[in-house]
Structures are given as C-alpha cells and as structure tokens.
Design a protein around this motif. Structure first.
Motif, PDB file in Angstrom:
ATOM      1  N   VAL A 158       2.173 -12.982   2.704  1.00 31.94           N
ATOM      2  CA  VAL A 158       1.951 -12.207   1.492  1.00 31.94           C
ATOM      3  C   VAL A 158       0.444 -12.105   1.197  1.00 31.94           C
ATOM      4  O   VAL A 158      -0.061 -11.058   0.825  1.00 31.94           O
ATOM      5  CB  VAL A 158       2.700 -12.828   0.291  1.00 31.94           C
ATOM      6  N   GLY A 161      -0.908  -9.998   4.397  1.00 34.01           N
ATOM      7  CA  GLY A 161      -0.124  -8.868   4.890  1.00 34.01           C
ATOM      8  C   GLY A 161      -0.611  -7.530   4.353  1.00 34.01           C
ATOM      9  O   GLY A 161      -0.691  -6.548   5.084  1.00 34.01           O
ATOM     10  N   GLY A 162      -0.935  -7.490   3.080  1.00 35.49           N
ATOM     11  CA  GLY A 162      -1.399  -6.247   2.474  1.00 35.49           C
ATOM     12  C   GLY A 162      -2.690  -5.768   3.107  1.00 35.49           C
ATOM     13  O   GLY A 162      -2.835  -4.597   3.457  1.00 35.49           O
ATOM     14  N   LEU A 164      -3.900  -6.578   6.071  1.00 37.91           N
ATOM     15  CA  LEU A 164      -3.678  -6.193   7.468  1.00 37.91           C
ATOM     16  C   LEU A 164      -3.013  -4.826   7.562  1.00 37.91           C
ATOM     17  O   LEU A 164      -3.319  -4.029   8.443  1.00 37.91           O
ATOM     18  CB  LEU A 164      -2.826  -7.255   8.172  1.00 37.91           C
ATOM     19  N   ARG A 165      -2.128  -4.582   6.642  1.00 38.23           N
ATOM     20  CA  ARG A 165      -1.458  -3.277   6.609  1.00 38.23           C
ATOM     21  C   ARG A 165      -2.472  -2.165   6.328  1.00 38.23           C
ATOM     22  O   ARG A 165      -2.455  -1.119   6.961  1.00 38.23           O
ATOM     23  CB  ARG A 165      -0.402  -3.318   5.516  1.00 38.23           C
ATOM     24  N   LEU A 166      -3.366  -2.416   5.412  1.00 37.15           N
ATOM     25  CA  LEU A 166      -4.401  -1.426   5.109  1.00 37.15           C
ATOM     26  C   LEU A 166      -5.280  -1.182   6.327  1.00 37.15           C
ATOM     27  O   LEU A 166      -5.677  -0.048   6.611  1.00 37.15           O
ATOM     28  CB  LEU A 166      -5.264  -1.903   3.945  1.00 37.15           C
ATOM     29  N   LEU A 169      -3.465   1.066   8.638  1.00 35.64           N
ATOM     30  CA  LEU A 169      -3.477   2.450   8.145  1.00 35.64           C
ATOM     31  C   LEU A 169      -4.839   3.087   8.391  1.00 35.64           C
ATOM     32  O   LEU A 169      -4.948   4.256   8.735  1.00 35.64           O
ATOM     33  CB  LEU A 169      -3.150   2.481   6.644  1.00 35.64           C
ATOM     34  N   LYS A 182     -11.271  -0.680  -0.783  1.00 33.12           N
ATOM     35  CA  LYS A 182     -10.058  -1.278  -1.350  1.00 33.12           C
ATOM     36  C   LYS A 182     -10.143  -2.793  -1.429  1.00 33.12           C
ATOM     37  O   LYS A 182      -9.165  -3.447  -1.818  1.00 33.12           O
ATOM     38  CB  LYS A 182      -8.843  -0.909  -0.497  1.00 33.12           C
ATOM     39  N   ASP A 185      -9.462  -4.554  -4.893  1.00 38.51           N
ATOM     40  CA  ASP A 185      -8.070  -4.325  -5.302  1.00 38.51           C
ATOM     41  C   ASP A 185      -7.089  -5.137  -4.482  1.00 38.51           C
ATOM     42  O   ASP A 185      -6.267  -5.877  -5.022  1.00 38.51           O
ATOM     43  CB  ASP A 185      -7.720  -2.837  -5.143  1.00 38.51           C
ATOM     44  N   VAL A 186      -7.189  -4.982  -3.182  1.00 34.35           N
ATOM     45  CA  VAL A 186      -6.163  -5.616  -2.357  1.00 34.35           C
ATOM     46  C   VAL A 186      -6.262  -7.134  -2.471  1.00 34.35           C
ATOM     47  O   VAL A 186      -5.245  -7.837  -2.489  1.00 34.35           O
ATOM     48  CB  VAL A 186      -6.227  -5.135  -0.894  1.00 34.35           C
ATOM     49  N   TYR A 189      -4.718  -8.188  -6.044  1.00 32.15           N
ATOM     50  CA  TYR A 189      -3.260  -8.125  -6.146  1.00 32.15           C
ATOM     51  C   TYR A 189      -2.587  -9.117  -5.205  1.00 32.15           C
ATOM     52  O   TYR A 189      -1.591  -9.753  -5.568  1.00 32.15           O
ATOM     53  CB  TYR A 189      -2.777  -6.697  -5.898  1.00 32.15           C
ATOM     54  N   SER A 190      -3.125  -9.276  -3.998  1.00 34.85           N
ATOM     55  CA  SER A 190      -2.507 -10.219  -3.056  1.00 34.85           C
ATOM     56  C   SER A 190      -2.633 -11.648  -3.587  1.00 34.85           C
ATOM     57  O   SER A 190      -1.698 -12.450  -3.487  1.00 34.85           O
ATOM     58  CB  SER A 190      -3.174 -10.117  -1.684  1.00 34.85           C
ATOM     59  N   LYS A 192      -2.930 -12.528  -6.684  1.00 35.26           N
ATOM     60  CA  LYS A 192      -2.062 -12.637  -7.848  1.00 35.26           C
ATOM     61  C   LYS A 192      -0.643 -13.028  -7.426  1.00 35.26           C
ATOM     62  O   LYS A 192       0.064 -13.744  -8.149  1.00 35.26           O
ATOM     63  CB  LYS A 192      -2.038 -11.287  -8.574  1.00 35.26           C
ATOM     64  N   ALA A 193      -0.251 -12.566  -6.237  1.00 32.14           N
ATOM     65  CA  ALA A 193       1.106 -12.842  -5.768  1.00 32.14           C
ATOM     66  C   ALA A 193       1.348 -14.328  -5.541  1.00 32.14           C
ATOM     67  O   ALA A 193       2.426 -14.837  -5.825  1.00 32.14           O
ATOM     68  CB  ALA A 193       1.372 -12.063  -4.475  1.00 32.14           C
ATOM     69  N   ILE A 194       0.343 -15.013  -5.039  1.00 30.41           N
ATOM     70  CA  ILE A 194       0.599 -16.403  -4.634  1.00 30.41           C
ATOM     71  C   ILE A 194      -0.107 -17.446  -5.490  1.00 30.41           C
ATOM     72  O   ILE A 194       0.141 -18.634  -5.343  1.00 30.41           O
ATOM     73  CB  ILE A 194       0.199 -16.634  -3.153  1.00 30.41           C
TER      74      ILE A 194
END
Lengths: 199, 199
Positions: A158, A161-162, A164-166, A169, A182, A185-186, A189-190, A192-194
């Motif tokens: 988590v 992952g965000g 790496l996904r960016l 893309l 980004k 931002d990324v 938010y990432s 914040k998740a954990i």
DNA sequence: GTCTATATCCAGATAGAC
DNA sequence: GTCTATCTGGATATAGAC
C-alpha cells in the motif's frame, strides 16, 4: 552511468556493451534485440562482445545485477540519512520518481522487464532485495508506532504501490506530466493509508 | 475458458490454440514459446494453426483482446450491480484477487506481459480501457464527495496500486498465502488513503 | 480445413587471423 | 583482446497432398 569502474579512460568494452544493451533492451525488448544489433549500436565487434560475456543472457544478467546493486546502495543511503519511517518512505518515492524522469530506461529495465523470461536462475532473493529493504523499513515503522500494525506485505504494497503504479503509467506514456509533479500528493495519500494516528 | 463460442462441441482449433498459447506464453514467455511448442501442446498441426492465425503474433493479439474484453465486461457488471464508489472499488479488488488465484495465467498475461514487445500496434486506448473504467469510477467518487478531490491519476494509482502490487508479489511467489487473505486489509487501507471524511 | 514435409532466414555462437 | 568470416540450429512460415 552503469558502473563506477576505475579505469574510465581506456575504452571499456564491457561498459560500452552494457550501455548499448540497456538502451536496446528497453527500447526494443530483450528478445527483439539481437547480438548483431548490439554490435551495430555499440560499435564493438561480435568477437569482443563474446570475449567479455559468455552469451547474450549474461549481458542481461550483468546489467540487472549492476542496476539492482545501485538501487540497493541508494536505499541504504536513505536509511542512513533519515531517521523516521515517514521521511524514509518519502525519500524513496522521491528517488524512484527522479530515476523515472532522468533515466527512464534504467527504471523500465529494473521494474518492468520480465527478467525471468530471459535470466535463467535469477536469485529470487537478489531479485527482491530492494523490495526487502523497503519491507523491513515499513516493519520498523510498526515497531516505532509510526505505522499501524498490519500485515507487512500489505503495508509495503500500500505504501509504495501507488507510486509504482504512477511510474508505470508514466513510462507507458499514459501520464503526460513528469511524475515528480505528483510526488507530494502520492506520498501524502499513501502515507495516510498506513500511518498510525492513535498516538 | 477463453471464448464463449457457440459451437462448443465441434473441436474448435482456434480455442484450443488460444488455450495452449495462454498456458505456454505465461509459463515460458512469448518469445520462449515457438510455434512447434504450440503444435505439441495443442495437438493441432502447424498447417491448422496457420490456417486460423496469420502468424504467431496474431495468436497473442487474439488472446490479449479476448482477455481485455472479458475484464471490461466484468468491470461494467460491477458498476451496474453496486452503487457506491467504495463498494465498487472493493468489488474490483475482490475480482482481481479471485482471478489471481483461480486463473493466475490469465492474470499474468494481462497485467504483466510486456505486450508492446510482441504486439505491433497495440491500441493504447484498448490496452488501458479497463484502467480508464477504474479511473472514471474514482473520478465519479470525487463528484459524489465519497473521495477527496485530488489528481485523478494519483487517486486511481493509490486506490489500486497496493492491490496490484500484492498481486504481483503473489504471482512471483514472494507472497506465499492466497492473496484473498489480504483482501479486507488492503482494501481498508487503500480506501482510507483516498476517502473523504470531511463530510 | 487439416495434415506432413520442407523452404528460408537469421539468430546465437565459434574459429582463428592479427 | 579485438577483429572478420563463418557455422549451425531452430525459428517462422509455406507448399501442396488429402
């Protein structure tokens, strides 16, 4: 670029070949690159190449090991220079994003080639060593109460992952702007998740 | 498995070949799979295969389009059957995780082959159509105030990046347990990253 | 439409002069 | 250590009988 070889002056075939290989492998793919292609691009002869490398596969292996090692070093530096898990995670994503823009070929080769298709016995440990550093980093964050207690695999996935996904893309040109735009931002938010906010 | 062809009874070479190709491509990789390999595995003759497909590349293309279409259908079904962004995101990850365990070959081929290496003119739109559905879904969540306002690319990457990363770890056998075991966790934390709780 | 036999090409790799 | 010339295998793809 590839190696920090000592004898930088004398024309180093090994390094020249690795640079050409990196370029060709990422642009055309490993299997679409023939040894004759490498000969042309590197301006080294077939004979020289086979003098320095056992076969085509070995070129890819050398390249891979070299890049993984470099990444490992960078990650360890980050661990030394920053003390909180939060800072470390931020710096890692920053590093990955910088690499993506500055050396997209390196990034493409490291993250998104299917190495197993052409490297025979890729050490699964080695293959994931940078990954393990990141996992341990997040795990340490749980011990210091910075990160919520949860499955470590989930946490590291988590957290990164965000980003790496960016990167993917961006490398696929779906994302048009530099991925650094980004970063804040990324990360925010990432994280914040954990993060553990029940302090 | 691959197609929902009408004439299921009469031995369908096309389908047989596609199934063998999916298997071989994911196990050995596209380039390590020769047409003779497909001949052996499918028990169809060279001649038959070339009667049904223009060349080896076309087999991969047909396979890819077929799987992407299936995925698109599944995603649209989820959109129809659930109304909140939260539920939809959850169901998408659930679907991806189920596919990972039940049809790892399909998952591997769709998510992690470098199609551009062997499919000449892969329509970039088609290639990312399921991705676009997911992006639009998250964007809709922002309009309905379920999701924080942020860059859409960041949002979709953070929302699904963790799950995709776990899938990769699972397909690479770094993760030993079924990825479903992590479903609730990875969803909860990923959603926490992007949800809007300033209601 | 399906098969076997086969043509063609070019990749990976080697030999051996310098 | 570097080069050119060359071998060899196996890949993709075709021909043509049935």
């Amino acid at each position: 670029m590839i190696s920090n070889a000592i004898n930088t002056r004398k024309k180093n075939i090994r390094e020249t070949v690795l640079n050409s290989a990196l370029h060709l492998f990422t642009v055309k793919g490993y299997f679409n690159t023939s040894v004759p292609d490498i000969v042309k691009h590197s301006a080294c002869s077939t004979g020289s190449i086979y003098h320095h490398f056992a076969d085509k596969k070995s070129i890819a292996e050398a390249l891979y090991n070299c890049l993984v090692e470099r990444m490992e070093t960078s990650l360890n530096e980050i661990n030394q220079n920053y003390d909180t898990t939060k800072q470390r995670c931020y710096q890692i994503i920053k590093l990955l994003f910088e690499l993506t823009e500055n050396e997209p070929e390196v990034m493409r080769f490291m993250l998104f080639s299917k190495h197993r298709e052409f490297i025979a016995d890729i050490a699964p440990i080695c293959s994931t060593k940078p990954f393990m550093i990141m996992r341990d980093l997040v795990a340490a964050g749980m011990e210091s109460n910075e990160v919520q207690i949860m499955d470590k695999m989930v946490a590291v996935s988590v957290m990164f992952g965000g980003a790496l996904r960016l990167i993917q893309l961006r490398l696929d040109n779906v994302l048009k702007e530099p991925v650094q735009d980004k970063l804040e931002d990324v990360f925010t938010y990432s994280w914040k998740a954990i993060e553990n906010n029940t302090e």
